[in-house]
Write an enzyme that holds these catalytic residues in place. Structure first.
Site, PDB file in Angstrom:
ATOM      1  N   ARG A 181       1.281  -1.473   0.218  1.00  0.00           N
ATOM      2  CA  ARG A 181       0.180  -0.123   0.055  1.00  0.00           C
ATOM      3  C   ARG A 181       1.225   0.865  -0.038  1.00  0.00           C
ATOM      4  O   ARG A 181       2.305   0.742   0.672  1.00  0.00           O
ATOM      5  CB  ARG A 181      -0.866  -0.083   1.184  1.00  0.00           C
ATOM      6  CG  ARG A 181      -2.176  -0.530   1.424  1.00  0.00           C
ATOM      7  CD  ARG A 181      -3.209  -1.016   2.905  1.00  0.00           C
ATOM      8  NE  ARG A 181      -2.468  -1.492   3.340  1.00  0.00           N
ATOM      9  CZ  ARG A 181      -1.909  -0.224   4.638  1.00  0.00           C
ATOM     10  NH1 ARG A 181      -1.886   1.322   4.159  1.00  0.00           N
ATOM     11  NH2 ARG A 181      -1.024  -0.931   5.921  1.00  0.00           N
ATOM     12  N   TYR A 183      -1.309  -3.676  -6.626  1.00  0.00           N
ATOM     13  CA  TYR A 183      -1.295  -4.301  -5.428  1.00  0.00           C
ATOM     14  C   TYR A 183      -2.386  -4.286  -4.812  1.00  0.00           C
ATOM     15  O   TYR A 183      -2.327  -2.860  -4.159  1.00  0.00           O
ATOM     16  CB  TYR A 183       0.404  -4.069  -5.242  1.00  0.00           C
ATOM     17  CG  TYR A 183       1.087  -5.260  -5.128  1.00  0.00           C
ATOM     18  CD1 TYR A 183       1.658  -6.069  -5.522  1.00  0.00           C
ATOM     19  CD2 TYR A 183       0.178  -5.173  -3.121  1.00  0.00           C
ATOM     20  CE1 TYR A 183       1.852  -6.979  -4.242  1.00  0.00           C
ATOM     21  CE2 TYR A 183       1.433  -6.261  -2.869  1.00  0.00           C
ATOM     22  CZ  TYR A 183       2.032  -7.158  -2.968  1.00  0.00           C
ATOM     23  OH  TYR A 183       2.639  -8.641  -2.545  1.00  0.00           O
ATOM     24  N   LYS A 215      -9.132  -2.267   1.491  1.00  0.00           N
ATOM     25  CA  LYS A 215      -9.615  -1.236   2.850  1.00  0.00           C
ATOM     26  C   LYS A 215     -10.166  -0.345   1.564  1.00  0.00           C
ATOM     27  O   LYS A 215     -10.427   0.589   3.027  1.00  0.00           O
ATOM     28  CB  LYS A 215      -7.973  -0.629   2.678  1.00  0.00           C
ATOM     29  CG  LYS A 215      -7.436  -1.927   3.157  1.00  0.00           C
ATOM     30  CD  LYS A 215      -7.275  -2.488   4.329  1.00  0.00           C
ATOM     31  CE  LYS A 215      -7.279  -3.745   4.612  1.00  0.00           C
ATOM     32  NZ  LYS A 215      -5.682  -4.366   5.102  1.00  0.00           N
ATOM     33  N   HIS A 262     -10.825  -2.399  11.387  1.00  0.00           N
ATOM     34  CA  HIS A 262      -9.752  -3.546  10.657  1.00  0.00           C
ATOM     35  C   HIS A 262      -9.588  -4.840  11.497  1.00  0.00           C
ATOM     36  O   HIS A 262      -8.228  -4.895  12.407  1.00  0.00           O
ATOM     37  CB  HIS A 262      -8.338  -2.935  10.582  1.00  0.00           C
ATOM     38  CG  HIS A 262      -7.369  -3.415   9.558  1.00  0.00           C
ATOM     39  ND1 HIS A 262      -6.035  -2.933  10.016  1.00  0.00           N
ATOM     40  CD2 HIS A 262      -7.223  -4.386   8.910  1.00  0.00           C
ATOM     41  CE1 HIS A 262      -5.146  -3.558   9.340  1.00  0.00           C
ATOM     42  NE2 HIS A 262      -5.765  -4.323   8.632  1.00  0.00           N
ATOM     43  N   SER A 314      -1.313  -4.344  10.175  1.00  0.00           N
ATOM     44  CA  SER A 314      -0.881  -4.908   8.596  1.00  0.00           C
ATOM     45  C   SER A 314       0.553  -5.445   9.500  1.00  0.00           C
ATOM     46  O   SER A 314       0.922  -4.955   9.579  1.00  0.00           O
ATOM     47  CB  SER A 314      -0.501  -3.554   7.182  1.00  0.00           C
ATOM     48  OG  SER A 314      -1.703  -3.041   7.805  1.00  0.00           O
ATOM     49  N   CYS A 338       0.431  -8.047  11.800  1.00  0.00           N
ATOM     50  CA  CYS A 338       0.803  -7.843  12.996  1.00  0.00           C
ATOM     51  C   CYS A 338       0.180  -9.251  13.901  1.00  0.00           C
ATOM     52  O   CYS A 338       0.134  -8.825  14.878  1.00  0.00           O
ATOM     53  CB  CYS A 338       0.278  -6.495  14.272  1.00  0.00           C
ATOM     54  SG  CYS A 338       1.898  -5.342  13.660  1.00  0.00           S
ATOM     55  N   ASP A 341      -9.151  -9.871   8.786  1.00  0.00           N
ATOM     56  CA  ASP A 341      -8.378  -8.466   7.874  1.00  0.00           C
ATOM     57  C   ASP A 341      -9.272  -7.734   8.388  1.00  0.00           C
ATOM     58  O   ASP A 341      -9.646  -6.095   9.164  1.00  0.00           O
ATOM     59  CB  ASP A 341      -8.732  -8.567   6.547  1.00  0.00           C
ATOM     60  CG  ASP A 341      -7.495  -7.466   6.650  1.00  0.00           C
ATOM     61  OD1 ASP A 341      -6.698  -7.302   7.276  1.00  0.00           O
ATOM     62  OD2 ASP A 341      -7.731  -6.416   5.895  1.00  0.00           O
ATOM     63  N   ARG A 372       2.664 -12.488  -0.937  1.00  0.00           N
ATOM     64  CA  ARG A 372       1.353 -12.876  -0.090  1.00  0.00           C
ATOM     65  C   ARG A 372       0.616 -13.570  -1.024  1.00  0.00           C
ATOM     66  O   ARG A 372       1.057 -14.140  -2.425  1.00  0.00           O
ATOM     67  CB  ARG A 372       0.368 -11.030  -0.278  1.00  0.00           C
ATOM     68  CG  ARG A 372       0.625  -9.953   0.366  1.00  0.00           C
ATOM     69  CD  ARG A 372      -0.121  -9.718   1.325  1.00  0.00           C
ATOM     70  NE  ARG A 372       0.068  -8.781   1.994  1.00  0.00           N
ATOM     71  CZ  ARG A 372      -0.225  -8.385   3.415  1.00  0.00           C
ATOM     72  NH1 ARG A 372      -1.701  -8.702   4.132  1.00  0.00           N
ATOM     73  NH2 ARG A 372      -0.206  -7.243   4.155  1.00  0.00           N
TER      74      ARG A 372
HETATM   75  P1  GTP Z   1      -2.320  -7.535   7.866  1.00  0.00           P
HETATM   76  O1  GTP Z   1      -2.739  -8.948   6.418  1.00  0.00           O
HETATM   77  O2  GTP Z   1      -1.584  -6.824   6.303  1.00  0.00           O
HETATM   78  O3  GTP Z   1      -3.582  -7.338   7.705  1.00  0.00           O
HETATM   79  O4  GTP Z   1      -1.667  -8.451   8.431  1.00  0.00           O
HETATM   80  P2  GTP Z   1      -2.177  -9.453   9.364  1.00  0.00           P
HETATM   81  O5  GTP Z   1      -2.864  -8.527  10.779  1.00  0.00           O
HETATM   82  O6  GTP Z   1      -3.353 -10.245   9.654  1.00  0.00           O
HETATM   83  O7  GTP Z   1      -0.818 -10.197   9.736  1.00  0.00           O
HETATM   84  P3  GTP Z   1      -0.141 -11.894   9.863  1.00  0.00           P
HETATM   85  O8  GTP Z   1      -0.999 -12.358  10.893  1.00  0.00           O
HETATM   86  O9  GTP Z   1      -0.012 -12.069   8.368  1.00  0.00           O
HETATM   87  O10 GTP Z   1       1.018 -11.971  10.437  1.00  0.00           O
HETATM   88  C1  GTP Z   1       1.998 -10.966  10.074  1.00  0.00           C
HETATM   89  C2  GTP Z   1       3.441 -11.257  10.706  1.00  0.00           C
HETATM   90  O11 GTP Z   1       3.689 -11.620  12.103  1.00  0.00           O
HETATM   91  C3  GTP Z   1       3.562 -13.070  10.112  1.00  0.00           C
HETATM   92  O12 GTP Z   1       4.898 -13.147   9.540  1.00  0.00           O
HETATM   93  C4  GTP Z   1       3.633 -14.207  11.076  1.00  0.00           C
HETATM   94  O13 GTP Z   1       4.305 -15.273  11.119  1.00  0.00           O
HETATM   95  C5  GTP Z   1       3.852 -12.622  12.532  1.00  0.00           C
HETATM   96  N1  GTP Z   1       3.484 -13.195  13.292  1.00  0.00           N
HETATM   97  C6  GTP Z   1       1.616 -13.357  13.291  1.00  0.00           C
HETATM   98  N2  GTP Z   1       1.382 -13.962  14.898  1.00  0.00           N
HETATM   99  C7  GTP Z   1       2.699 -14.154  15.690  1.00  0.00           C
HETATM  100  C8  GTP Z   1       3.084 -13.930  16.759  1.00  0.00           C
HETATM  101  O14 GTP Z   1       2.284 -14.019  17.483  1.00  0.00           O
HETATM  102  N3  GTP Z   1       4.573 -14.574  17.013  1.00  0.00           N
HETATM  103  C9  GTP Z   1       4.965 -13.561  16.231  1.00  0.00           C
HETATM  104  N4  GTP Z   1       6.088 -13.727  16.921  1.00  0.00           N
HETATM  105  N5  GTP Z   1       4.932 -13.640  15.380  1.00  0.00           N
HETATM  106  C10 GTP Z   1       4.013 -13.707  14.562  1.00  0.00           C
HETATM  107  C1  SPV Z   2      -3.354  -4.609   5.272  1.00  0.00           C
HETATM  108  O1  SPV Z   2      -1.863  -3.783   4.831  1.00  0.00           O
HETATM  109  O2  SPV Z   2      -3.321  -4.222   6.227  1.00  0.00           O
HETATM  110  C2  SPV Z   2      -3.619  -5.299   4.325  1.00  0.00           C
HETATM  111  C3  SPV Z   2      -2.733  -5.959   3.076  1.00  0.00           C
HETATM  112  O3  SPV Z   2      -4.336  -6.476   4.822  1.00  0.00           O
HETATM  113  S1  SPV Z   2      -3.375  -4.575   1.682  1.00  0.00           S
HETATM  114  O4  SPV Z   2      -5.226  -5.553   0.978  1.00  0.00           O
HETATM  115  O5  SPV Z   2      -2.745  -4.356   0.845  1.00  0.00           O
HETATM  116  O6  SPV Z   2      -4.013  -3.260   2.940  1.00  0.00           O
HETATM  117 MN    MN Z   3      -4.536  -6.058   6.788  1.00  0.00          MN
END
Ligand code: GTP
Ligand code: SPV
Ligand code: MN
Length: 656
Positions: free
Chosen positions: A74, A216, A225, A245, A267, A269, A292, A410
């Protein structure tokens, strides 16, 4: 110019006709939403070199795309909220006058689809026909967007039929901004290469979305979003609901009691990971509703009822492994689009049609092709890393900052692939009614290497809103930024997604209690942090992932009134003995270390004094920026609500 097709819905016709005249595509295709159409578009992209077909035995229906290097995440700096008055966009958004912006962007759109096809995508955010669902029409010249929207939303004829003659929808226009001259060959990932030529623009008052120059993720899949958060948050404020979110999950205890939990983390996290986590604790079952975005509406009973407006997962690839998130890996077994990951090769460098990324939990292939399309090799010294030159060590590659899969690479996977999908909840159904699911707890969180404890319970709704408003997190690769890794304030994980003034948004959260028919039925609010790091060695002090079930169990125990809490200045923390440490067996280092757990359940008083000061500064900053253009505003209600200021002062005083 193509001929505008006929549509039963006059507003749809007008939208398509208007943009046909501006963008002058060679052809217009109305998306039907069939599987065959989806496959045909993917195959057409394979022929044009825009998709790589993966091994159909290993990964049926799967394809790989590589984006342009300028177009990997983004672009917050090019994201605009164009309300008539700047104050309505508020201090956290980039604002431009809507008329000026439309004029500027129309110049860009002029002839921008020459040599290309304009696709008309009718899509639903939510199950078609559900009372909470909203609809959209996205026009795009990107077939990549079409097939991703097919997965991420419900697209096609069913939506068009539902819209009927006069059904309402959010009109969206998207172009990659790369017209083709006659006979000019297309590139693998067309886009506007300069960042200042990209625009992600919301017009909240017209309810329109205009996107230009990027192909993207959230920049281009406009249901996500742009619509489900920025535009929807504005609608939600006007209509008394919430667009957030947040993931949504269903948790079932060993005694078969069900809980529904949402969680707002910034994002990258941990939303996708928590949403489909495999609990370490025996007897607990977790199911996924969304990963999400959540739309929450108050019911007559005062509970908040949630639906997931999406239809798939646009998940972060790196870090997704059979240890961390087996259900996500299973979700991308078939019918998935991968973007910017590694293509596997044999020892002679011939593609073998599978994919790989960092921390996938499997050995790296002996050779591969990285996200930029360059060859890569398994590291000389490690089996689980790839390097950009034969014989290089993982350490050397790391020093160069090399990764083989982009950090924001992704997978786009259909939700129905998820082995633990809560089908009723996903379809918006609860107790056979299309209400969405009643939420028991709301979690906020972020990546905080210090200070913030593992879990902290709000003492009241207002305290919970304060916690959300005070959220901060390290910036991740989900956004193109020079501040990656630095902690920034990200209220409610919504900083990049507010469709209006942040102070009004805080007020709206407070209003949810004030206007509730039964405030005692509102969800309890928690702040969690899976990302505390050891001061000396920088290791994570909490194993995270499946071990997060221990925190969810404590939350359920609190909801049931089964355990007391440590009532501190910052909120209610668990007593060490109340975190269930059964089944604490390590796998890949994922084990709870009791000394670490004690530390992350303790209030770091000095750290918190600084934290509170920083939150106060962020409030001051919001108020100051809000008043810059209009001093009168300072006297009015467009400031961080007094109730949150009071909470801040109260906690500061309690810390001493
Ligand atoms: P968006 O799709 O961008 O909104 O991200 P998201 O909030 O869905 O994050 P996602 O679950 O994909 O995690 C992102 C990164 O954080 C990955 O590399 C995970 O491995 C890492 N991660 C997720 N949960 C944990 C956790 O409980 N502990 C640690 N250390 N890392 C984590
Ligand atoms: C985020 O950045 O929080 C995502 C990926 O979930 S995007 O769809 O690019 O916003
Ligand atoms: Mn997101």
């Amino acid at each position: 110019m193509a001929k505008t097709p006929k549509f039963a819905n006059a507003k749809v016709f007008a939208w398509v006709d208007k943009w046909n005249k501006v963008c002058t595509p060679d052809k217009i295709v109305v998306v039907k939403g069939t599987k065959k159409e989806h496959t045909d578009i993917c195959e057409m992209m394979v022929k044009k070199g825009q998709f790589i077909k993966l091994d159909q035995k290993k990964r049926p229906g799967c394809y790989l795309a590589r984006s342009h290097e300028s177009d990997v995440a983004r672009v917050e700096g090019r994201t605009f909220i164009c309300s008539k008055k700047e104050i309505d966009a508020g201090p956290t958004n980039h604002w431009k006058d809507p008329e000026a912006m439309k004029k500027e962007m129309l110049k860009k759109y002029k002839g921008c689809m020459k040599g290309r096809t304009m696709y008309v995508i009718p899509f639903a955010m939510g199950p078609v026909g559900n009372p909470i669902t909203q609809y959209g029409i996205e026009l795009t010249d990107s077939p990549y967007v079409v097939v991703n929207m097919d997965i991420m939303t419900r697209t096609g004829d069913a939506v068009m039929k539902h819209l009927g003659k006069d059904g309402n929808f959010i009109p969206c226009i998207h172009s990659v901004g790369a017209p083709l001259k006659k006979g000019q060959k297309d590139v693998a990932w067309p886009c506007a290469k300069k960042i200042e030529d990209k625009y992600i623009t919301q017009f909240p008052e017209d309810g329109e979305i205009w996107s230009f120059g990027s192909g993207y993720g959230g920049n281009a899949l406009l249901g996500k979003k742009c619509f489900a958060l920025r535009i929807a948050s504005k609608l939600a404020k006007e209509q008394g609901w919430m667009a957030e979110h947040m993931l949504i999950l269903t948790l079932t205890s060993p005694s078969k009691k069900q809980y529904h939990v949402t969680a707002a983390f910034p994002s990258a996290c941990g939303k996708t990971n928590l949403a489909m986590m495999l609990p370490k604790l025996k007897g607990w079952k977790l199911q996924t509703i969304g990963d999400d975005i959540a739309w929450l509406k108050p019911g007559d009973d005062g509970r908040l009822y949630a639906i997931n407006p999406e239809n798939g997962f646009f998940g972060v690839a790196p870090g997704t492994s059979k240890f961390s998130n087996p259900n996500a890996l299973l979700s991308c077994k078939k019918d998935t689009i991968f973007t910017n990951v590694v293509l596997t090769c044999d020892k002679d460098g011939k593609p073998t049609g599978d994919i790989w990324w960092e921390d996938m939990g499997v050995d790296a292939p002996v050779r591969g092709i990285d996200w930029k399309g360059n060859p890569c090799w398994r590291a000389a010294d490690r089996k689980d890393k790839m390097v950009p030159a034969e014989g290089m060590t993982a350490k050397e590659a790391k020093e160069k900052g090399y990764v083989a899969a982009h950090k924001n690479s992704r997978f786009t996977a259909p939700a129905v692939n998820c082995p633990v999908l809560d089908k009723d909840g996903f379809n918006g159904v609860y107790n056979k009614k299309p209400t969405g699911v009643p939420i028991d707890a709301i979690l906020f969180g972020g990546r905080r290497p210090s200070t913030i404890p593992l879990v902290n319970e709000a003492k009241s709704w207002t305290h919970g809103v304060f916690m959300g408003s005070a959220a901060g997190s390290e910036v991740t690769a989900a956004v193109i930024s020079d501040q990656i890794g630095q902690v920034r304030r990200d209220p409610m994980a919504m900083l990049p997604f507010f469709g209006y003034n942040v102070a009004d948004y805080f007020q709206h959260w407070l209003e949810m209690e004030r206007t509730s028919p039964n405030p005692s039925n509102l969800p309890k609010i928690y702040f969690v942090n899976w990302f505390r790091k050891g001061k000396e060695d920088g290791r994570f002090m909490w194993p995270g992932f499946g071990d997060n079930s221990r925190v969810l169990k404590w939350i359920c125990d609190r909801i049931e009134g089964k355990v007391k809490a440590n009532e501190t200045a910052i909120g209610n923390l668990p007593f060490f003995k109340d975190i269930d440490l059964s089944d604490n067996v390590g796998e890949k280092g994922f084990t709870v270390v009791p000394e670490d757990l004690k530390e992350i359940l303790t209030v770091d008083v000095e750290g918190w004094k600084k934290e509170i000061a920083t939150v106060g500064q962020s409030y001051d900053e919001y108020d100051k920026k809000a008043s810059k253009d209009n001093p009168a505003v300072l006297e009015n209600a467009r400031r961080v609500p007094a109730a949150l200021r009071a909470k801040l002062a109260e906690i500061a005083a309690a810390l001493g």
